[in-house]
Structures are given as C-alpha cells and as structure tokens.
Design a protein around this motif. Sequence first.
Motif, PDB file in Angstrom:
ATOM      1  N   VAL A 166       0.853  -1.181   0.000  1.00  0.00           N
ATOM      2  CA  VAL A 166       0.000   0.000   0.000  1.00  0.00           C
ATOM      3  C   VAL A 166       0.889   1.230   0.000  1.00  0.00           C
ATOM      4  O   VAL A 166       1.670   1.434   0.914  1.00  0.00           O
ATOM      5  CB  VAL A 166      -0.925   0.018   1.233  1.00  0.00           C
ATOM      6  CG1 VAL A 166      -1.748   1.298   1.254  1.00  0.00           C
ATOM      7  CG2 VAL A 166      -1.830  -1.204   1.235  1.00  0.00           C
ATOM      8  N   VAL A 167       0.796   2.023  -1.047  1.00  0.00           N
ATOM      9  CA  VAL A 167       1.653   3.196  -1.153  1.00  0.00           C
ATOM     10  C   VAL A 167       0.918   4.487  -0.799  1.00  0.00           C
ATOM     11  O   VAL A 167       1.535   5.525  -0.621  1.00  0.00           O
ATOM     12  CB  VAL A 167       2.259   3.353  -2.570  1.00  0.00           C
ATOM     13  CG1 VAL A 167       3.238   2.224  -2.832  1.00  0.00           C
ATOM     14  CG2 VAL A 167       1.177   3.396  -3.626  1.00  0.00           C
ATOM     15  N   ASP A 168      -0.409   4.397  -0.728  1.00  0.00           N
ATOM     16  CA  ASP A 168      -1.174   5.604  -0.429  1.00  0.00           C
ATOM     17  C   ASP A 168      -2.596   5.211  -0.015  1.00  0.00           C
ATOM     18  O   ASP A 168      -3.059   4.118  -0.322  1.00  0.00           O
ATOM     19  CB  ASP A 168      -1.237   6.487  -1.686  1.00  0.00           C
ATOM     20  CG  ASP A 168      -1.675   7.906  -1.346  1.00  0.00           C
ATOM     21  OD1 ASP A 168      -1.732   8.236  -0.139  1.00  0.00           O
ATOM     22  OD2 ASP A 168      -1.954   8.668  -2.291  1.00  0.00           O
ATOM     23  N   GLU A 169      -3.261   6.111   0.694  1.00  0.00           N
ATOM     24  CA  GLU A 169      -4.655   5.849   1.056  1.00  0.00           C
ATOM     25  C   GLU A 169      -5.522   6.990   0.539  1.00  0.00           C
ATOM     26  O   GLU A 169      -5.262   8.153   0.822  1.00  0.00           O
ATOM     27  CB  GLU A 169      -4.796   5.730   2.576  1.00  0.00           C
ATOM     28  CG  GLU A 169      -3.826   4.740   3.194  1.00  0.00           C
ATOM     29  CD  GLU A 169      -4.527   3.715   4.081  1.00  0.00           C
ATOM     30  OE1 GLU A 169      -5.695   3.913   4.443  1.00  0.00           O
ATOM     31  OE2 GLU A 169      -3.871   2.695   4.413  1.00  0.00           O
ATOM     32  N   GLY A 170      -6.519   6.608  -0.245  1.00  0.00           N
ATOM     33  CA  GLY A 170      -7.414   7.620  -0.808  1.00  0.00           C
ATOM     34  C   GLY A 170      -8.349   8.179   0.247  1.00  0.00           C
ATOM     35  O   GLY A 170      -8.399   7.695   1.377  1.00  0.00           O
ATOM     36  N   SER A 171      -9.101   9.186  -0.142  1.00  0.00           N
ATOM     37  CA  SER A 171      -9.972   9.880   0.795  1.00  0.00           C
ATOM     38  C   SER A 171     -10.985   8.962   1.483  1.00  0.00           C
ATOM     39  O   SER A 171     -11.233   9.069   2.678  1.00  0.00           O
ATOM     40  CB  SER A 171     -10.716  11.021   0.083  1.00  0.00           C
ATOM     41  OG  SER A 171     -11.143  10.599  -1.186  1.00  0.00           O
ATOM     42  N   ARG A 172     -11.597   8.064   0.719  1.00  0.00           N
ATOM     43  CA  ARG A 172     -12.593   7.185   1.348  1.00  0.00           C
ATOM     44  C   ARG A 172     -11.971   5.888   1.860  1.00  0.00           C
ATOM     45  O   ARG A 172     -12.599   4.834   1.811  1.00  0.00           O
ATOM     46  CB  ARG A 172     -13.666   6.795   0.372  1.00  0.00           C
ATOM     47  CG  ARG A 172     -14.177   7.932  -0.467  1.00  0.00           C
ATOM     48  CD  ARG A 172     -15.256   7.400  -1.357  1.00  0.00           C
ATOM     49  NE  ARG A 172     -15.577   8.215  -2.486  1.00  0.00           N
ATOM     50  CZ  ARG A 172     -14.718   8.915  -3.206  1.00  0.00           C
ATOM     51  NH1 ARG A 172     -13.434   8.936  -2.887  1.00  0.00           N
ATOM     52  NH2 ARG A 172     -15.119   9.606  -4.241  1.00  0.00           N
ATOM     53  N   GLY A 173     -10.744   5.959   2.289  1.00  0.00           N
ATOM     54  CA  GLY A 173     -10.107   4.776   2.837  1.00  0.00           C
ATOM     55  C   GLY A 173      -9.715   3.740   1.799  1.00  0.00           C
ATOM     56  O   GLY A 173      -9.523   2.573   2.116  1.00  0.00           O
ATOM     57  N   SER A 174      -9.590   4.152   0.540  1.00  0.00           N
ATOM     58  CA  SER A 174      -9.173   3.188  -0.490  1.00  0.00           C
ATOM     59  C   SER A 174      -7.663   2.985  -0.393  1.00  0.00           C
ATOM     60  O   SER A 174      -6.921   3.892  -0.020  1.00  0.00           O
ATOM     61  CB  SER A 174      -9.531   3.715  -1.867  1.00  0.00           C
ATOM     62  OG  SER A 174      -8.623   4.718  -2.269  1.00  0.00           O
ATOM     63  N   LYS A 175      -7.243   1.781  -0.705  1.00  0.00           N
ATOM     64  CA  LYS A 175      -5.821   1.472  -0.624  1.00  0.00           C
ATOM     65  C   LYS A 175      -5.205   1.483  -2.017  1.00  0.00           C
ATOM     66  O   LYS A 175      -5.586   0.693  -2.878  1.00  0.00           O
ATOM     67  CB  LYS A 175      -5.623   0.081  -0.015  1.00  0.00           C
ATOM     68  CG  LYS A 175      -5.975   0.010   1.460  1.00  0.00           C
ATOM     69  CD  LYS A 175      -6.060  -1.434   1.904  1.00  0.00           C
ATOM     70  CE  LYS A 175      -7.142  -1.610   2.953  1.00  0.00           C
ATOM     71  NZ  LYS A 175      -7.595  -3.011   3.063  1.00  0.00           N
ATOM     72  N   VAL A 176      -4.244   2.355  -2.195  1.00  0.00           N
ATOM     73  CA  VAL A 176      -3.549   2.417  -3.471  1.00  0.00           C
ATOM     74  C   VAL A 176      -2.311   1.526  -3.408  1.00  0.00           C
ATOM     75  O   VAL A 176      -1.445   1.731  -2.562  1.00  0.00           O
ATOM     76  CB  VAL A 176      -3.140   3.863  -3.808  1.00  0.00           C
ATOM     77  CG1 VAL A 176      -2.416   3.900  -5.146  1.00  0.00           C
ATOM     78  CG2 VAL A 176      -4.358   4.772  -3.815  1.00  0.00           C
ATOM     79  N   TYR A 177      -2.278   0.541  -4.284  1.00  0.00           N
ATOM     80  CA  TYR A 177      -1.177  -0.416  -4.271  1.00  0.00           C
ATOM     81  C   TYR A 177      -0.115  -0.061  -5.284  1.00  0.00           C
ATOM     82  O   TYR A 177      -0.406   0.464  -6.356  1.00  0.00           O
ATOM     83  CB  TYR A 177      -1.688  -1.818  -4.602  1.00  0.00           C
ATOM     84  CG  TYR A 177      -2.556  -2.423  -3.530  1.00  0.00           C
ATOM     85  CD1 TYR A 177      -1.990  -3.146  -2.489  1.00  0.00           C
ATOM     86  CD2 TYR A 177      -3.942  -2.284  -3.571  1.00  0.00           C
ATOM     87  CE1 TYR A 177      -2.783  -3.723  -1.507  1.00  0.00           C
ATOM     88  CE2 TYR A 177      -4.747  -2.862  -2.595  1.00  0.00           C
ATOM     89  CZ  TYR A 177      -4.166  -3.573  -1.569  1.00  0.00           C
ATOM     90  OH  TYR A 177      -4.944  -4.134  -0.602  1.00  0.00           O
TER      91      TYR A 177
END
Lengths: 195, 195
Positions: free
Chosen positions: A56-67
């Motif tokens: 996980v490199v980032d977390e979007g506003s609605r708690g999405s996990k950016v891989y």
Amino acid sequence: MSLRHALLGLLADTPQNGYDLTKRFEETLSGHAWNAGHSQIYPELKRMTADGLIEVVDEGSRGSKVYGVTDAGRTELRRWMFSPVGDTPPRNEFVLRLFMLSSLDLPDVRVLTERMAESSGERVTGLDHAIEQIEAATPAGQPHGYARFAAEFGRRYYELQRDWARWVLEQLETAHRPAGSTNSEAGSATRRESR
Amino acid sequence: MSLRHALLGLLADTPQNGYDLTKRFEETLSGHAWNAGHSQIYPELKRMTADGLIEVVDEGSRGSKVYGVTDAGRTELRRWMFSPVGDTPPRNEFVLRLFMLSSLDLPDVRVLTERMAESSGERVTGLDHAIEQIEAATPAGQPHGYARFAAEFGRRYYELQRDWARWVLEQLETAHRPAGSTNSEAGSATRRESR
DNA sequence: AAGCCCATGTAACTGGTTACATGATTCT
DNA sequence: AGAATCATGTAACCAGTTACATGGGCTT
C-alpha cells in the motif's frame, strides 16, 4: 496463476486501488486477454501484499488502498514475462460451435455459418470505428497506448473468425456431404486456400 | 455449461466411450476450442445420462460403455447451436503478456516481442506440416474433416499472433518511448490519480 | 433526501485440474 | 512376465462466478 501477474503488470504501469483495477480489467483485458471480477481481485491483492510483491503506497480519501509494486514484485513480473508460456487451456465457445457444425444437417449448417461469419464481420466494423476514434483522440506523432493494441488484436481476431467461418462454409459447400454421416470428401476437397 | 454440449456434439458425430471422448478432446478440441480431462468427462456423462440427453447404446469387450445421443440430446444440441454465443471469459496468457509489455524497458520489450513473434511463427510452420500430412493421409471416408478445420484455425491464429506481435514491435520501435513512462493521452492507458 | 458512483469485502457455489486408485486386455 | 494401452472412477484442491452485504461521498 496469471491473475497475479496481470495485476502486477497493471500496477507496474500505474499504482491504483482495487476498484480501478477492476475497471481496468473490464476495459482493456476482458476482451481478449484475461478476466476477473472484484471479488477475485481484492483477496488476491491481500495475498500479494502478504507475499511482498505489492504494498500500500497511499490511502485515498474514502479509505481506499492504493497499491504499488515492490522491487520483489517487479522482479517477479519480469521473471514471468520471460518464462515460457504455459498455454492456458482454451475456452472458446465460438470455435467449439464451429467444430460441432457437422452434427447439423446442411441447410442448418449453411444458415449458422453465415450467421457466424456475419456477426464476426459486424464486430470487425465495430472495432474499426473504435480504432478510428482512438486514433482521432491521439495527437499526431504521439504513440497510442494499450487500447490501440487491444483494439488491433480484436479487429484481427474477428477478421480471422469471419474469414475462417467463410472458409469452412466453402469447404462444406463443395463437399456437400449427406447429413449425419461421417464425412468422406471434406478432407480431400480442402486444398485451395492460401499459404 | 459448454462441456456438456461439446460431448453432445462429439457423440452426435460418433457414438463412443469416455476414453475415446477424452482422446478426441485432446486431439481436436484442446488446441483452440475447449479442454477437458477424463475426470471431468466421466461424471458429466453420468449426469447427461440421468438427464436423458445420452444413453448407453453398447458395451465394449472390457466393460466400456458406448454412449449415443438420444432424441432429446439432439434437440438440445441444435437448440444450443442456434442460441446466442454467451462469450466465454477469455484466458489467453499470450495476449495477456503482450498487454503487459510496457512494464518492461525497451530492450527487454524488443527481445521478448521478437521471441514471441518467432515462436508463433514456428507454430505456423508446424501446423503447415500437419496440414500437409492431413491432406496427404486422408483416405476417402475417414473420421474427420474436423482435424483439417482445427488445423486451419490454428494456423491462422498463430499467423495472427505472429503478425500482431510484429506490428506491436514496430509501433514500439517507431514510438521509441522511454522506459517506464506511460504516455499521457493515449486511450485508456492514461495515468490517473486514484480518488 | 434520493440516487448514483466509489470502494471493499465475504460466502456459497460451480467448473476445472491434479492426484490417487484400480483392473482388464493386448503387445512384445 | 512385464509393459503399454484401454477403461473407469473418486477425492482434494484451486480458480472463477454469482450473490450478499455494507458504507462513504458526490450530485441533483
């Protein structure tokens, strides 16, 4: 386990979340390459994280996990790309039907094969339009992306289906064998096509 | 449930036992149409018998069961043949890899694509030989023109793979875009922020 | 406030693969 | 006698599909 490598490839191109990956599959891969729904993708992302291929490199506003792909993941992707293609067992309903054609009587065969050639032909022209649009949307001199490659493959594939269906029809016409019997002439009547 | 119809089609052509069906699958269908092993075929034959689509028409010397299609089976087969093709989700590892090409750097891409075009080309010539043999060795009145059709499809398909791979390579060469970067405008391969 | 898109997950089931298991017949 | 081929089955497992479930945020 190609799903894993498909995801790895998509993430190597752009880090993104499971939702986007699902759409990306739908848009570009589900036509001719591979298919997967979100219910298969999310668990696989977890497993891949556990295996250290992605993170996980980032977390979007609605708690999405950016891989994103890790070094180990990149290595694995490259290894896979260079490994021999263990050909995936085919599941092609269209071709299956063409092989089953001889179970019908000649009039039925004629109708069906024509219909098949026709529908393949329609998909060819459909893709021709799609290609036009892609090319129009690409500034001159710029290379086109995946979508262009995918569309090109699709067009050629449906062309092949169409032409092959026509060819089969032609063979069956010239052979004009009786219904139900195992054919006697089809083999010997075949020699006439390109090569 | 295409396995069922594949079996129905094969049995409509020639009544035979599970063992023969397994071989027939292997020989003619497993190339481009459909795939199934004996462990899947035997149970399905039982279910189809229970459903009245096929029946045991003979028993071989060593207790083998020769199945034939019933009237209900023939009707079902025809119904299926004329029903719309619900396209089976694709699983094509070769194409998948071609789509993942951009995850590699240019030298790797060049090597791989050339190799892919090459191996497809080899399969083309392999099938050319097979076709020659089929045509030479077809005694009048034999099991199938199927094999000829299958081989023809195969040849055309590998030709397509080869030519498409060459075309992709050409595109990549002329585009000559730097490693790792996605170009911004093209189609769906666009970089976008995840929300 | 209602409805749509974003976003993620689990559970049940179906279809397909691999492995295990057995025995009869034919060929050498 | 031993090996290959014919012939049929079951069990465990894995991959993929459909259905169920939930909630936040954005637009109208």
